[in-house]
Scaffold this motif. Structure first.
Motif, short mmCIF file in Angstrom:
data_model
loop_
_atom_site.label_atom_id
_atom_site.label_comp_id
_atom_site.label_asym_id
_atom_site.label_seq_id
_atom_site.Cartn_x
_atom_site.Cartn_y
_atom_site.Cartn_z
N TYR A 5 -7.92 20.94 11.37
CA TYR A 5 -9.22 20.90 12.27
C TYR A 5 -10.38 21.48 11.75
CZ TYR A 5 -11.81 22.49 16.63
OH TYR A 5 -12.62 22.54 17.38
N ARG A 9 -13.90 19.61 10.66
CA ARG A 9 -15.27 20.02 11.42
C ARG A 9 -16.29 20.05 10.29
NH1 ARG A 9 -15.27 24.74 15.48
NH2 ARG A 9 -17.51 24.13 15.45
N ALA A 12 -17.35 16.32 10.46
CA ALA A 12 -17.96 15.80 11.60
C ALA A 12 -17.88 17.06 12.64
CB ALA A 12 -17.27 14.68 12.36
N ASN A 13 -18.88 17.80 13.08
CA ASN A 13 -18.86 19.16 13.86
C ASN A 13 -18.60 18.77 15.29
OD1 ASN A 13 -18.92 21.76 14.26
ND2 ASN A 13 -21.33 21.99 14.20
N THR A 14 -17.21 18.66 15.57
CA THR A 14 -16.94 18.24 16.91
C THR A 14 -17.19 19.72 17.78
OG1 THR A 14 -15.05 17.89 18.24
CG2 THR A 14 -14.52 18.79 16.27
N SER A 15 -17.48 19.35 18.93
CA SER A 15 -17.61 20.58 20.00
C SER A 15 -16.19 20.60 20.69
CB SER A 15 -18.90 20.05 20.94
OG SER A 15 -18.40 18.94 21.60
N LEU A 16 -15.37 19.92 20.43
CA LEU A 16 -14.07 19.92 21.26
C LEU A 16 -13.12 20.92 20.60
CD1 LEU A 16 -13.66 16.09 21.72
CD2 LEU A 16 -14.46 17.67 23.42
N LEU A 21 -9.61 17.86 21.47
CA LEU A 21 -9.72 16.63 20.59
C LEU A 21 -8.41 16.08 20.46
CD1 LEU A 21 -11.67 15.54 18.39
CD2 LEU A 21 -10.57 17.13 16.79
N ARG A 24 -8.31 13.46 23.06
CA ARG A 24 -9.42 12.46 23.24
C ARG A 24 -9.03 11.40 22.00
NH1 ARG A 24 -14.30 13.78 25.85
NH2 ARG A 24 -15.00 11.74 25.24
N VAL A 65 -14.43 10.52 15.32
CA VAL A 65 -15.14 11.83 16.20
C VAL A 65 -16.49 11.58 16.31
CG1 VAL A 65 -15.08 14.20 16.22
CG2 VAL A 65 -13.00 13.26 15.35
N GLU A 69 -18.60 11.38 19.85
CA GLU A 69 -19.41 12.61 20.12
C GLU A 69 -20.67 12.31 19.86
OE1 GLU A 69 -17.82 16.54 20.24
OE2 GLU A 69 -16.18 15.76 18.95
#
Lengths: 715, 366
Positions: A5, A9, A12-16, A21, A24, A65, A69
């Protein structure tokens, strides 16, 4: 595949949150099987479908991702590195088979110090289940998991003349791979060789001789694109499955070759020291191209029911790295796919959009592929749930309805339904007489259908009879303490076609087997053993349930059945369809059966096709039936069928029916004789028969029977 | 007629009464008395028979009573009424005694016989042993019934196939990983044991062309070594619906309807993107666990979802292979395994049991 994870990040700096995540990603088609905590990190275990090798890296998952997003993918940044001299000064690359190796790039880093990797790198690799070896090996592995490009590091000094030759293996050529196994290669396998010998199995595994060691000073970093089919073949034949082969055989991103190599070289310089060459030798004789795929926006709705505006279609596809044809020039992704863009780009027509798939996508060929991309990222959960309008009526196959009735009839006779494998042991060859439909086939030597690659030892025959499986089931039950067994099975039986090269024959068969007690142990009534007539009755019930005219049973000799307790079974029209009887002693002995076992097999295909009995009402007679019983002492070999036929042959006008009342054999009867009691029914259609008339007719019949069968009237 | 004769007649009546009472003495316990303790049914039945004799002896033509009755005519006229009354009374007494005793015995015998014939109604009923359908057949029939009611035809076809039907027509070209021979059984003549019931799709579309709706339940073969969760032979149900205007919404609707009818209306469904060579777009369908309702349990391995199988819109190459124009017709297809579904429904922890045909196993399904 394991994805970290934290690592993800960085790209791709996911906010989930990790679990959100995972949910999704699963709904995007990247099925997350589990989320595990690993220190301050989480590891997502993703089960990828075979069409998405592009997601076999953190970068690949990051792209999904990002599209999800609306993020941008940030390519990993490397520290500036020292460079000097051209690669050509240290090595050379020659591709002898461009079909199997369309692209090969080599770059050299000199003066490295092989040592253990720093902690952060070890931790990253271990989090996703990878073992750390040394800094250079770990870096190639790291970049593989980061960017999806398999890389290999050679000890440059160990390459004869420091040359790279990409060629097919020579006949009989051998190579000891990194796992220490000496492999014999064939001439279709692609190898990386130096001036003298193979030094690596292209796309699968490096060779032991050119492996990095603590003494290594100069390394050659290989980054290439290999033909997927070639890698798959080599790996399969040699029984190898590596991180590299797993990716190459599904298709890697040929535009990523130099970028991944650059990343690797930068990390080597940073972590192992050394000076990189200014360039890479990049041999790419025939540049690969991505197909142009057009999409009519209305097809999205036609196939999915989703109404997606054109602008949204564009957003989704460009977000995934697709280039819309008239906007290619404006695409600004840092990790651009320019390499794959065809030279001739069509201009988008009014109602049709055209896209070039990014070079990492190997699964995009047709419009429907684009529809799936749009549907995936719009969300399958947004698709409506509705039943289609129907103008068609449902129907069972007529044969299925007959089979259902037949099964119920056999169940009512106490038989449980069995299902056996369709393949059987060749040890049973010739033990059983096949159904009449296969009689011709069974005379040929090659009558059996055999498997060339069976998986259960010995089970190489496609069953030509259901009896082998059922008797195996009986044995299983005996071995587990069950002695009362009644089983039936329906299924295909096979024989090879009369002419070679044609599909084997397939017929459906119905088989029954019965042994042990005839009644339930805990029920009232004296227990008795199952006999021939129980099995015959079950078969007769089955035929009646299928609305057939009564089956005929005639004495017969059948290989697997006991002489004197065997009958051939025929349809009312005389067509022979199977056999019934007690298992022959030799067969029973082979199975180590100690109690009598009765078996029957009939051609279900024939039963299903047989003429159905038609029901026509017969007017009820106004005049009474007069019955007369007669008991005859006859030789045991005189059958009921003989007697009844003789009565019929006599053709006495008013004799309507002759049937069995009972048979008797006992100590008070002479040896070899039995008593058969028949009931004869007399009736006229127009009057009540007088006793004298009946007596006369009855005596005629009895006299005939006495004469014909040397029978004695019993009183 | 002499006076004294009347007296004699009276004595005759008394004598007859005495004689009756003397013999009836042993039946007296049955008269109006309920104290029949210790009386057995056999004794009662014997007594009943004796009573019949007694009645004949005391009321029949040769009885003392009959003799006395004959005297009535011979009695002096003035005494006749009185004598007749006495005789009448004697007769009434005798008959009443007999009847009373008879009634008591009859009642006793009736009760005793009922008791003797009392049965244990809790013993098992007499019925022929009924066999049991195989769990796969049970499940298959339920599924067939559901789809027939949704307008589907049931189809089947060969189990040994050419590569064309097993692969090519299903858009699995040579070299495709799904075609690797390590997964598919081949005969020595080079024919394939069908590795999915999708082969029937092709045959059915060739036979019936569009529009059509069909399911094809049947055996399929894959080279898996038998273990608790694998068998080299198993059962699949393939489904296909081809018509004008068919979309994924219809696929979702149909499979959801199916799952609701099979497991109940409370079951939820989920479709997620997947990949199959013969469908595009493709999906995997999950349904909420029927055991825990989606909370997560052993049956669903904690996820709350159970995988039904793969599905999707029929790939245009597949339609073209059977000469159906994908610009005019569209369709969906789906396939799922019966064995695993049966294993989940019946909590089988080892699917090898399905093909061992152990009677103790088969007897559990109805």
């Amino acid at each position: 595949m394991n994805i970290s994870y934290n690592w993800l990040r960085e790209l791709a700096n996911t906010s989930l949150a990790p679990r959100e995540l995972a949910e999704r990603l699963t709904m995007l088609g990247l099925a997350v099987e589990g989320v595990h905590e690993a220190g301050d990190d989480y590891v997502l275990d993703i089960d990828l479908t075979s069409n998405r090798p592009d997601c076999l890296s953190h970068l690949g998952v990051a792209r999904e991702v990002a599209a999800l997003e609306n993020l941008r993918v940030r390519l990993p940044e490397s520290k500036p590195k020292p460079v000097a001299q051209l690669a050509e000064e240290f090595t050379s690359v020659k591709i002898l088979d461009a079909d199997l190796c369309p692209r090969y790039a080599a770059r050299v880093v000199r003066g490295v110090k092989i040592a253990p990797s720093p902690d952060w790198l070890v931790k990253r690799l271990e989090a996703i289940g990878q073992r750390a070896i040394n800094n250079v090996a770990d870096i190639t592995n790291y970049v593989l998991h980061e960017m999806g490009q398999p890389l290999h590091a050679f000890d440059l000094a160990k390459l004869t003349e420091q040359r790279i030759v990409v060629r097919r293996a020579l006949a009989g050529e051998k190579l000891t791979t990194l796992d220490g196994v000496e492999r014999e290669l064939d001439t279709q396998m692609l190898v990386i060789a130096d001036a003298a010998r193979a030094v690596a199995l292209a796309g699968v595994m490096g060779g032991e001789d050119s492996e990095i060691s603590e003494a290594t000073e100069d390394v050659l970093i290989e980054s290439a694109y290999f033909n997927p089919d070639s890698v798959r073949r080599t790996a399969r034949i040699l029984g190898m499955r590596t991180e590299a082969s797993n990716r190459f055989e599904r298709g890697t991103d040929y535009a990523n070759v130099l970028r991944a190599q650059e990343r690797c070289v930068a990390l080597v310089c940073e972590l192992a020291g050394g000076v990189a060459t200014e360039n890479a030798i990049d041999v790419y004789p025939r540049p690969l191209k991505q197909p142009i795929v057009s999409l009519r926006p209305e097809r999205v709705e036609a196939l999915t029911g989703l109404r997606v505006p054109t602008a949204e279609i564009e957003r989704i596809l460009t977000g995934l790295g697709f280039a819309e044809c008239d906007s290619v020039s404006t695409s600004e992704e840092a990790w651009s796919f320019r390499d794959g863009i065809p030279e001739e780009m069509p201009v988008n027509l009014h109602s049709q959009m055209s896209f070039v798939a990014p070079t990492w996508r190997v699964d995009i060929e047709i419009e429907e592929d684009l529809v799936e991309e749009v549907a995936r990222h719009t969300g399958y959960n947004k698709i409506a749930t509705e039943l289609p309008a129907s103008g068609i009526a449902g129907e069972y196959q007529p044969s299925e309805l007959k089979k259902r009735s037949m099964r119920q009839a056999v169940l009512a006779c106490g038989f449980d339904e069995a299902v056996n494998f369709s393949f059987i042991d060749a040890a049973h060859d010739g033990m059983f007489e096949l159904l009449p439909a296969y009689a011709e086939e069974s005379k040929r030597e090659d009558n059996f259908v055999s498997l060339s690659n069976s998986i259960i030892e010995g089970a190489t025959r496609m069953r030509p009879t259901l009896l082998v499986g059922l008797l195996e089931s009986v044995r299983h039950n005996f071995n587990h303490g069950t002695r009362d067994v009644r089983l039936f099975e329906t299924g295909r039986i096979f024989a090879s076609a009369p002419t070679g090269g044609e599909l084997p024959l397939e017929r459906e068969s119905l088989a029954l087997v019965a042994t042990g007690g005839a009644t339930e142990e805990n029920l009232a009534g004296a227990p008795r053993e199952i006999n021939f007539y129980d099995l015959k009755g079950a078969l007769e019930s089955a035929a009646a349930a299928m609305n057939l005219l009564p089956l005929k049973f005639d004495e017969a000799s059948v290989r697997h059945l006991r002489e004197g307790q065997t009958a051939a079974i025929s349809l009312s029209d005389g067509k022979q369809i199977g056999y019934i009887g007690r298992l022959a002693e030799a067969v029973a002995a082979d199975y180590k059966f100690k109690q009598a076992v009765y078996v029957a097999e009939v051609d279900l295909t024939d039963l299903l096709e047989a003429t159905q009995a038609t029901v026509l009402y017969t007017p009820l007679s106004r005049f009474p039936i007069v019955t007369r019983d007669v008991s005859l002492l006859v030789a045991r070999r005189v059958t009921l069928a003989n007697l009844l036929q003789a009565v019929r042959d006599e053709a006495v006008e008013h004799c309507r029916e002759a049937k069995l009342v009972g048979t008797y054999e006992g100590a008070n009867l002479p040896e070899g004789k039995r008593s058969v009691t028949l009931r004869l029914e007399y009736r006229a259609d127009d009057r009540t028969l007088r006793d004298e008339e009946v007596d006369q007719m009855h005596n005629q019949i009895v006299n005939t029977l006495e004469e014909k069968f040397d029978a004695q009237l019993r009183v | 007629m002499p006076e004294g004769q009347t007296v004699d007649h009276k004595q005759t009546v008394e004598a007859a009464r005495k004689a009756f009472e003397q013999e009836f003495g042993r039946f007296a316990r049955f008269r109006g008395s309920n104290n029949l303790d210790g009386l057995t049914l056999v004794e009662a039945e014997a007594a009943q028979r004796e009573l019949v004799d007694a009645r004949t002896r005391h009321t029949g033509k040769k009885s003392a009573l009959a003799s006395v009755k004959k005297l009535i005519g011979r009695v002096a006229a003035e005494d006749r009424a009185d004598f007749g009354q006495q005789v009448q009374q004697l007769e009434t007494e005798i008959v009443a005694s007999l009847e009373e005793a008879e009634a008591t015995l009859k009642e006793f015998i009736s009760v005793a016989r009922t008791e003797r014939e009392r049965i244990d109604v809790t013993l098992p009923g007499t019925r022929p042993r009924r066999g049991h359908l195989h769990p796969i057949t049970l499940l298959r029939q339920r599924i067939e019934d559901i789809f027939v009611s949704l307008g589907y035809a049931i189809e089947d076809d060969r189990e040994i196939e050419t590569d064309y039907y097993n692969f090519d027509a299903l858009n699995i070209p040579e070299g495709h990983p799904a075609r690797a021979s390590q997964d598919t059984f081949y005969t020595t003549e080079g024919f394939a044991l069908r590795s999915q019931t999708s082969t029937v799709q092709i045959h059915a579309m060739e036979r019936r062309t569009a529009p059509l709706r069909m399911i094809a339940p049947g055996r399929v073969f894959r080279r898996d070594t038998p273990d608790a969760t694998h068998n080299p032979m198993f059962f699949q149900v393939e489904g296909l619906c081809v018509d004008r205007g068919i979309t994924m919404a219809h696929l979702k609707g149909t499979l959801s309807e199916f799952v609701h009818r099979l497991f109940g209306p409370e079951i939820k469904t989920r479709f997620r993107p997947s990949y199959f060579p013969f469908t595009e777009p493709s999906a995997e369908m999950d349904y909420s666990c029927f055991k825990c309702g989606g909370k997560g349990c052993r049956t669903c391995k904690g996820s709350g979802w159970i995988e039904l199988g793969g599905c999707g819109m029929v790939h245009p190459n597949v339609l073209r292979a059977v000469s159906i124009d994908p610009e005019i017709f569209s369709g969906f297809a789906f396939g799922f395994g019966l064995d695993r579904m049966a294993a989940l429904m019946y909590k089988l922890d080892d699917i090898r049991l399905l093909f061992e045909n152990d009677v103790r196993f088969l007897e559990q399904f109805n």
